[in-house]
Enzyme design. Structure first.
Site, PDB file in Angstrom:
ATOM      1  N   GLU A 144       0.824  -1.212   0.000  1.00 44.33           N
ATOM      2  CA  GLU A 144       0.000   0.000   0.000  1.00 44.33           C
ATOM      3  C   GLU A 144       0.856   1.258   0.000  1.00 44.33           C
ATOM      4  O   GLU A 144       0.586   2.205  -0.732  1.00 44.33           O
ATOM      5  CB  GLU A 144      -0.963  -0.003   1.197  1.00 44.33           C
ATOM      6  CG  GLU A 144      -2.020  -1.082   1.130  1.00 44.33           C
ATOM      7  CD  GLU A 144      -2.968  -0.949  -0.048  1.00 44.33           C
ATOM      8  OE1 GLU A 144      -3.163   0.175  -0.562  1.00 44.33           O
ATOM      9  OE2 GLU A 144      -3.531  -1.981  -0.468  1.00 44.33           O
ATOM     10  N   ASN A 180       0.953   3.749  -3.152  1.00 37.95           N
ATOM     11  CA  ASN A 180       0.593   5.166  -2.993  1.00 37.95           C
ATOM     12  C   ASN A 180       1.653   6.069  -3.620  1.00 37.95           C
ATOM     13  O   ASN A 180       1.326   7.064  -4.261  1.00 37.95           O
ATOM     14  CB  ASN A 180       0.422   5.524  -1.517  1.00 37.95           C
ATOM     15  CG  ASN A 180      -0.937   5.154  -0.973  1.00 37.95           C
ATOM     16  OD1 ASN A 180      -1.833   4.724  -1.702  1.00 37.95           O
ATOM     17  ND2 ASN A 180      -1.093   5.319   0.327  1.00 37.95           N
ATOM     18  N   ARG A 215     -10.386   4.916  -7.148  1.00 40.72           N
ATOM     19  CA  ARG A 215      -9.674   4.202  -6.091  1.00 40.72           C
ATOM     20  C   ARG A 215     -10.543   4.097  -4.841  1.00 40.72           C
ATOM     21  O   ARG A 215     -11.379   4.953  -4.577  1.00 40.72           O
ATOM     22  CB  ARG A 215      -8.378   4.938  -5.739  1.00 40.72           C
ATOM     23  CG  ARG A 215      -7.464   5.110  -6.929  1.00 40.72           C
ATOM     24  CD  ARG A 215      -6.416   4.052  -6.928  1.00 40.72           C
ATOM     25  NE  ARG A 215      -5.678   4.091  -8.183  1.00 40.72           N
ATOM     26  CZ  ARG A 215      -5.253   3.022  -8.786  1.00 40.72           C
ATOM     27  NH1 ARG A 215      -5.448   1.841  -8.280  1.00 40.72           N
ATOM     28  NH2 ARG A 215      -4.597   3.109  -9.924  1.00 40.72           N
TER      29      ARG A 215
END
Length: 143
Positions: free
Chosen positions: A48, A52, A104
């Protein structure tokens, strides 16, 4: 607090490098006798943070991401840094379902916070973002 080991890697901001970062984090965490579910949690949190950086930090464009992994007496520390766009409002970005990209889900920070014991996010517009995550343990490192 003694530092027992440190590893760092710098890689291009490309989606295919997310998996490499996951594997590196899993291998580094093998120094501790974590359960398989705990290792999976670490891998998700790293995925993650790196995702990002790729998606939001560089908008899927060119840039560099650094992953630093450190083993201490009581915890593992993972730091993911990009030198991309930065986050205007870190607290807002950490809210569930918030994302600058409408398609998202906005759950990246939620997963990081759920799976790690500590998370610290620092960011500056135009300078990038650093995500520091800590996974604690109460067992001795594997030798």
């Amino acid at each position: 607090m003694a530092k027992h080991n440190r590893m760092s890697m710098t890689f291009d901001s490309r989606s295919e490098n997310v998996g490499i970062a996951r594997v590196a984090a899993a291998a580094f965490s093998a120094q501790i006798e974590f359960t398989l579910p705990e290792v999976e949690e670490i891998k998700v949190a790293i995925s993650e943070a790196v995702s990002n950086a790729v998606i939001h930090g560089y908008s899927n464009g060119e840039g560099q991401i650094e992953l630093i992994m450190e083993l201490y007496d009581t915890h593992l520390e993972y730091t993911v840094t990009d030198w991309g766009k930065g986050i205007a409002d870190v607290e807002q970005a950490r809210q569930p379902a918030w994302s600058t990209e409408p398609e998202r889900m906005g759950l990246g920070f939620v997963f990081m916070e759920s799976f790690m014991d500590e998370i610290e996010v620092t960011s500056a517009i135009g300078k990038g973002t650093t995500v520091r995550m800590v996974k604690k343990f109460e067992i001795s490192p594997v030798h």
